[in-house]
Design a protein around this motif. Structure first.
Motif, PDB file in Angstrom:
ATOM      1  N   ASP A  20      62.004  38.208  42.040  1.00 51.90           N
ATOM      2  CA  ASP A  20      61.489  39.255  42.924  1.00 51.90           C
ATOM      3  C   ASP A  20      61.123  40.509  42.127  1.00 51.90           C
ATOM      4  OD1 ASP A  20      60.848  40.512  45.333  1.00 51.90           O
ATOM      5  OD2 ASP A  20      62.851  40.345  46.176  1.00 51.90           O
ATOM      6  N   VAL A  21      62.045  40.963  41.284  1.00 52.35           N
ATOM      7  CA  VAL A  21      61.812  42.167  40.473  1.00 52.35           C
ATOM      8  C   VAL A  21      60.673  41.942  39.480  1.00 52.35           C
ATOM      9  CG1 VAL A  21      62.816  43.684  38.722  1.00 52.35           C
ATOM     10  CG2 VAL A  21      64.139  43.087  40.739  1.00 52.35           C
ATOM     11  N   LEU A  22      60.635  40.770  38.851  1.00 50.11           N
ATOM     12  CA  LEU A  22      59.568  40.492  37.874  1.00 50.11           C
ATOM     13  C   LEU A  22      58.192  40.480  38.523  1.00 50.11           C
ATOM     14  CD1 LEU A  22      61.183  37.748  35.607  1.00 50.11           C
ATOM     15  CD2 LEU A  22      60.577  40.090  34.964  1.00 50.11           C
ATOM     16  N   VAL A  23      58.066  39.772  39.644  1.00 58.48           N
ATOM     17  CA  VAL A  23      56.767  39.719  40.329  1.00 58.48           C
ATOM     18  C   VAL A  23      56.371  41.111  40.811  1.00 58.48           C
ATOM     19  CG1 VAL A  23      55.534  38.786  42.341  1.00 58.48           C
ATOM     20  CG2 VAL A  23      56.976  37.275  40.946  1.00 58.48           C
ATOM     21  N   PHE A  24      57.318  41.833  41.408  1.00 58.89           N
ATOM     22  CA  PHE A  24      57.052  43.201  41.858  1.00 58.89           C
ATOM     23  C   PHE A  24      56.568  44.065  40.687  1.00 58.89           C
ATOM     24  CE2 PHE A  24      58.526  47.590  42.306  1.00 58.89           C
ATOM     25  CZ  PHE A  24      57.926  47.959  43.492  1.00 58.89           C
ATOM     26  N   SER A  25      57.278  44.009  39.575  1.00 57.20           N
ATOM     27  CA  SER A  25      56.930  44.834  38.414  1.00 57.20           C
ATOM     28  C   SER A  25      55.558  44.495  37.863  1.00 57.20           C
ATOM     29  CB  SER A  25      57.994  44.662  37.319  1.00 57.20           C
ATOM     30  OG  SER A  25      59.239  45.134  37.776  1.00 57.20           O
ATOM     31  N   ILE A  26      55.248  43.212  37.787  1.00 58.61           N
ATOM     32  CA  ILE A  26      53.928  42.797  37.300  1.00 58.61           C
ATOM     33  C   ILE A  26      52.834  43.330  38.220  1.00 58.61           C
ATOM     34  CG2 ILE A  26      52.413  40.784  37.006  1.00 58.61           C
ATOM     35  CD1 ILE A  26      54.973  39.282  35.982  1.00 58.61           C
ATOM     36  N   LEU A  27      53.056  43.221  39.532  1.00 59.41           N
ATOM     37  CA  LEU A  27      52.043  43.683  40.480  1.00 59.41           C
ATOM     38  C   LEU A  27      51.877  45.200  40.462  1.00 59.41           C
ATOM     39  CD1 LEU A  27      52.818  41.329  43.508  1.00 59.41           C
ATOM     40  CD2 LEU A  27      50.918  41.165  41.891  1.00 59.41           C
ATOM     41  N   VAL A  28      53.002  45.945  40.444  1.00 61.63           N
ATOM     42  CA  VAL A  28      52.929  47.410  40.494  1.00 61.63           C
ATOM     43  C   VAL A  28      52.487  47.991  39.160  1.00 61.63           C
ATOM     44  CG1 VAL A  28      54.328  49.520  40.698  1.00 61.63           C
ATOM     45  CG2 VAL A  28      54.569  47.716  42.375  1.00 61.63           C
ATOM     46  N   TYR A  29      53.202  47.607  38.099  1.00 63.28           N
ATOM     47  CA  TYR A  29      52.959  48.240  36.795  1.00 63.28           C
ATOM     48  C   TYR A  29      51.850  47.570  35.997  1.00 63.28           C
ATOM     49  CZ  TYR A  29      57.473  50.092  38.140  1.00 63.28           C
ATOM     50  OH  TYR A  29      58.503  50.663  38.843  1.00 63.28           O
ATOM     51  N   GLY A  30      51.668  46.268  36.197  1.00 66.32           N
ATOM     52  CA  GLY A  30      50.634  45.554  35.453  1.00 66.32           C
ATOM     53  C   GLY A  30      49.263  45.618  36.105  1.00 66.32           C
ATOM     54  N   PHE A  31      49.238  45.471  37.444  1.00 66.64           N
ATOM     55  CA  PHE A  31      47.969  45.414  38.155  1.00 66.64           C
ATOM     56  C   PHE A  31      47.691  46.621  39.035  1.00 66.64           C
ATOM     57  CE2 PHE A  31      48.911  40.862  37.390  1.00 66.64           C
ATOM     58  CZ  PHE A  31      47.782  40.551  36.654  1.00 66.64           C
ATOM     59  N   GLY A  32      48.656  47.518  39.175  1.00 71.38           N
ATOM     60  CA  GLY A  32      48.452  48.733  39.962  1.00 71.38           C
ATOM     61  C   GLY A  32      48.409  48.524  41.461  1.00 71.38           C
ATOM     62  N   PHE A  33      49.008  47.450  41.964  1.00 71.83           N
ATOM     63  CA  PHE A  33      49.052  47.209  43.407  1.00 71.83           C
ATOM     64  C   PHE A  33      49.914  48.278  44.070  1.00 71.83           C
ATOM     65  CE2 PHE A  33      48.058  42.469  44.240  1.00 71.83           C
ATOM     66  CZ  PHE A  33      47.062  42.458  43.286  1.00 71.83           C
ATOM     67  N   PRO A  34      49.663  48.570  45.351  1.00 72.96           N
ATOM     68  CA  PRO A  34      50.519  49.499  46.089  1.00 72.96           C
ATOM     69  C   PRO A  34      51.961  48.970  46.168  1.00 72.96           C
ATOM     70  CG  PRO A  34      48.492  49.061  47.303  1.00 72.96           C
ATOM     71  CD  PRO A  34      48.526  48.109  46.150  1.00 72.96           C
ATOM     72  N   THR A  35      52.902  49.874  46.224  1.00 74.74           N
ATOM     73  CA  THR A  35      54.322  49.522  46.188  1.00 74.74           C
ATOM     74  C   THR A  35      54.727  48.549  47.290  1.00 74.74           C
ATOM     75  OG1 THR A  35      54.849  51.665  45.207  1.00 74.74           O
ATOM     76  CG2 THR A  35      56.667  50.474  46.248  1.00 74.74           C
ATOM     77  N   MET A  36      54.446  48.865  48.537  1.00 74.81           N
ATOM     78  CA  MET A  36      54.922  48.018  49.634  1.00 74.81           C
ATOM     79  C   MET A  36      54.200  46.668  49.664  1.00 74.81           C
ATOM     80  SD  MET A  36      57.506  49.563  50.709  1.00 74.81           S
ATOM     81  CE  MET A  36      57.986  48.549  52.098  1.00 74.81           C
ATOM     82  N   LEU A  37      52.921  46.623  49.327  1.00 76.87           N
ATOM     83  CA  LEU A  37      52.223  45.336  49.231  1.00 76.87           C
ATOM     84  C   LEU A  37      52.867  44.483  48.141  1.00 76.87           C
ATOM     85  CD1 LEU A  37      49.957  43.344  49.902  1.00 76.87           C
ATOM     86  CD2 LEU A  37      48.501  44.606  48.280  1.00 76.87           C
ATOM     87  N   SER A  38      53.171  45.093  47.017  1.00 76.18           N
ATOM     88  CA  SER A  38      53.832  44.382  45.921  1.00 76.18           C
ATOM     89  C   SER A  38      55.194  43.876  46.352  1.00 76.18           C
ATOM     90  CB  SER A  38      53.983  45.297  44.705  1.00 76.18           C
ATOM     91  OG  SER A  38      52.720  45.703  44.242  1.00 76.18           O
ATOM     92  N   ARG A  39      55.906  44.683  47.134  1.00 71.45           N
ATOM     93  CA  ARG A  39      57.244  44.292  47.595  1.00 71.45           C
ATOM     94  C   ARG A  39      57.177  43.077  48.507  1.00 71.45           C
ATOM     95  NH1 ARG A  39      61.006  42.375  47.368  1.00 71.45           N
ATOM     96  NH2 ARG A  39      63.057  42.884  48.171  1.00 71.45           N
ATOM     97  N   VAL A  40      56.190  43.048  49.401  1.00 70.04           N
ATOM     98  CA  VAL A  40      56.039  41.920  50.324  1.00 70.04           C
ATOM     99  C   VAL A  40      55.615  40.659  49.566  1.00 70.04           C
ATOM    100  CG1 VAL A  40      54.700  41.033  52.276  1.00 70.04           C
ATOM    101  CG2 VAL A  40      55.634  43.354  52.352  1.00 70.04           C
TER     102      VAL A  40
END
Length: 126
Positions: A20-40
């Motif tokens: 969960d943390v790895l996918v979230f981190s890749i989406l937020v910090y790697g791809f710049g996705f919004p926080t809540m979208l990345s969380r879902v």
């Protein structure tokens, strides 16, 4: 609650937490996705991973896979409500940073752990 089964459930959950943390981190910090979208999105990946781990390791289930996955995902979504509410609330209170993301993750996951176990043990993998 069977103590051994709960601890197997917690171990699978720990693996799911890391994913969960790895996918979230890749989406937020790697791809710049919004926080809540990345969380879902990270939740969906982690929930599917933990379903498989719980099916094979925790409950050693042999029932129909797709129906069981649907029940597990529904149970995970119910348990995700306090998780997301706490996650978002902490970020609103503390602000967003890599450190506060981790704090919010840990608190949110803890909020959903017990209900997720009870729903899994009594409904999904019965």
């Amino acid at each position: 609650m069977r103590n051994g089964r709960f601890w197997r459930f917690a171990k699978v959950g720990a693996v799911g937490f890391v994913i969960d943390v790895l996918v979230f981190s890749i989406l937020v910090y790697g791809f710049g996705f919004p926080t809540m979208l990345s969380r879902v999105l990270s939740f969906i990946v982690a929930a599917t991973t933990t379903w498989l781990g719980n099916r094979l390791y925790t409950f050693k289930s042999t029932s129909a896979r797709f129906g069981q996955w649907k029940r597990f995902f529904l149970a995970a979504c119910i348990s995700m409500l306090p998780n997301l509410i706490l996650f978002k609330g902490i970020l609103l209170f503390l602000g967003e940073s890599p450190f506060t993301h981790i704090i919010a993750f840990v608190c949110g996951v803890a909020a959903g752990l017990v209900s997720n176990y009870l729903l899994s043990a009594r409904w999904v993998f019965r």
